[in-house]
Design a protein around this motif. Structure first.
Motif, mmCIF file in Angstrom:
data_model
loop_
_atom_site.group_PDB
_atom_site.id
_atom_site.type_symbol
_atom_site.label_atom_id
_atom_site.label_comp_id
_atom_site.label_asym_id
_atom_site.label_seq_id
_atom_site.Cartn_x
_atom_site.Cartn_y
_atom_site.Cartn_z
ATOM 1 N N LEU A 17 -58.563 -46.929 32.310
ATOM 2 C CA LEU A 17 -57.603 -47.625 31.450
ATOM 3 C C LEU A 17 -57.942 -47.416 29.975
ATOM 4 N N THR A 18 -59.228 -47.422 29.663
ATOM 5 C CA THR A 18 -59.657 -47.162 28.287
ATOM 6 C C THR A 18 -59.254 -45.759 27.860
ATOM 7 N N TYR A 19 -59.464 -44.806 28.756
ATOM 8 C CA TYR A 19 -59.107 -43.415 28.475
ATOM 9 C C TYR A 19 -57.602 -43.290 28.233
ATOM 10 N N ALA A 20 -56.806 -43.906 29.102
ATOM 11 C CA ALA A 20 -55.348 -43.819 28.979
ATOM 12 C C ALA A 20 -54.851 -44.485 27.696
ATOM 13 N N ASN A 21 -55.494 -45.576 27.308
ATOM 14 C CA ASN A 21 -55.066 -46.311 26.114
ATOM 15 C C ASN A 21 -55.303 -45.547 24.821
ATOM 16 N N ARG A 22 -56.024 -44.437 24.918
ATOM 17 C CA ARG A 22 -56.259 -43.643 23.709
ATOM 18 C C ARG A 22 -54.994 -42.953 23.205
ATOM 19 N N LEU A 78 -50.099 -33.549 36.750
ATOM 20 C CA LEU A 78 -50.489 -34.943 36.527
ATOM 21 C C LEU A 78 -51.889 -35.033 35.925
ATOM 22 N N ALA A 79 -52.784 -34.173 36.391
ATOM 23 C CA ALA A 79 -54.142 -34.177 35.838
ATOM 24 C C ALA A 79 -54.148 -33.694 34.392
ATOM 25 N N ILE A 80 -53.319 -32.704 34.087
ATOM 26 C CA ILE A 80 -53.210 -32.215 32.710
ATOM 27 C C ILE A 80 -52.707 -33.323 31.789
ATOM 28 N N ALA A 81 -51.700 -34.059 32.251
ATOM 29 C CA ALA A 81 -51.128 -35.127 31.430
ATOM 30 C C ALA A 81 -52.185 -36.161 31.060
ATOM 31 N N PHE A 82 -53.121 -36.385 31.956
ATOM 32 C CA PHE A 82 -54.176 -37.360 31.699
ATOM 33 C C PHE A 82 -55.303 -36.750 30.873
ATOM 34 N N ASP A 159 -66.816 -37.805 29.332
ATOM 35 C CA ASP A 159 -67.046 -38.970 30.183
ATOM 36 C C ASP A 159 -66.549 -38.662 31.589
ATOM 37 N N ARG A 160 -66.840 -39.551 32.510
ATOM 38 C CA ARG A 160 -66.521 -39.273 33.908
ATOM 39 C C ARG A 160 -65.021 -39.213 34.168
ATOM 40 N N VAL A 161 -64.226 -39.918 33.375
ATOM 41 C CA VAL A 161 -62.776 -39.868 33.565
ATOM 42 C C VAL A 161 -62.248 -38.481 33.209
ATOM 43 N N GLU A 162 -62.696 -37.951 32.082
ATOM 44 C CA GLU A 162 -62.271 -36.605 31.708
ATOM 45 C C GLU A 162 -62.762 -35.581 32.726
ATOM 46 N N MET A 163 -63.982 -35.748 33.219
ATOM 47 C CA MET A 163 -64.530 -34.790 34.173
ATOM 48 C C MET A 163 -63.735 -34.787 35.478
ATOM 49 N N TRP A 164 -63.369 -35.969 35.957
ATOM 50 C CA TRP A 164 -62.551 -36.033 37.168
ATOM 51 C C TRP A 164 -61.148 -35.478 36.917
ATOM 52 N N SER A 165 -60.605 -35.729 35.734
ATOM 53 C CA SER A 165 -59.294 -35.179 35.392
ATOM 54 C C SER A 165 -59.332 -33.659 35.441
#
Length: 202
Positions: A17-22, A78-82, A159-165
């Protein structure tokens, strides 16, 4: 901005959620780049999905492996969008040191591979070699990009969110590309049967 691998958030969901809120940090230029890039990729997803849907509802039978193309494309897009949210905000400066060039080369190779495989329907004997070369190059440079992501991660610039994306970008891209290339080499079964149902725009 440096982040730790474990992050300050109590859970992966909170980190996500923090990542998306950027997106709230986007400048006007960031929005233009984001909409153009992600919009183009959603255009690919829409056109591929629409083609298969038109054929399916009109009784065209496709080989089972063909459905990996829209599936892989959906995961990819979808992963690119994130993933792009972080690229346009917190990690922009770090990426500009060299990773951006890898992104541009990967995008060029990826677009070229899709265009050549589409044109390959009409000119298969001539285009199968350059088409597969660009598929391989797009995958190779995606691997280079993955390596650069891990360098940033180990240096606390990811961070782990970007890595999973990025992992799901790689998964979606390889599924889409391999399935599409195999379909191409098999002679595009189902395309000739679908084309009569596609409205001509010229």
């Amino acid at each position: 901005m440096r982040t730790t691998q474990s992050g300050s958030s109590p859970s992966f969901l909170a980190d996500t959620l923090t990542y998306a809120n950027r997106v709230k940090l986007f400048s006007r230029t960031d929005w233009i780049v984001y909409v153009a890039w992600v919009g183009m990729m959603f255009g690919l997803l829409f056109s591929v999905s629409a083609f298969f849907l038109v054929g399916y509802v009109n009784g065209v039978s496709y080989p089972p492996y063909v459905w990996n193309i829209p599936l892989g494309t959906a995961v990819f897009v979808l992963a690119i969008a994130f993933d792009t949210i972080g690229h346009r905000t917190v990690y922009k400066d770090e990426i500009s040191k060299g990773e951006n060039l890898v992104h541009h080369i990967t995008i060029f190779a990826g677009i070229a591979s899709v265009v050549l495989m589409c044109l390959g329907y009409s000119y298969p004997e001539f285009l199968w070699i350059p088409a597969l070369c660009f598929v391989a190059l797009a995958v190779f440079y995606s691997m280079v990009d993955e390596a650069l992501h891990w360098v940033r991660y180990l240096n606390l610039q990811s961070d782990r969110v970007e890595m999973w994306s990025h992992f799901f970008i790689f998964v979606g891209h390889t599924i889409m590309s391999i399935a599409w290339a195999y379909w191409f080499l098999k002679g595009y079964p189902g395309v000739a049967e679908t084309l009569p149902f596609i409205p001509r725009i010229w």
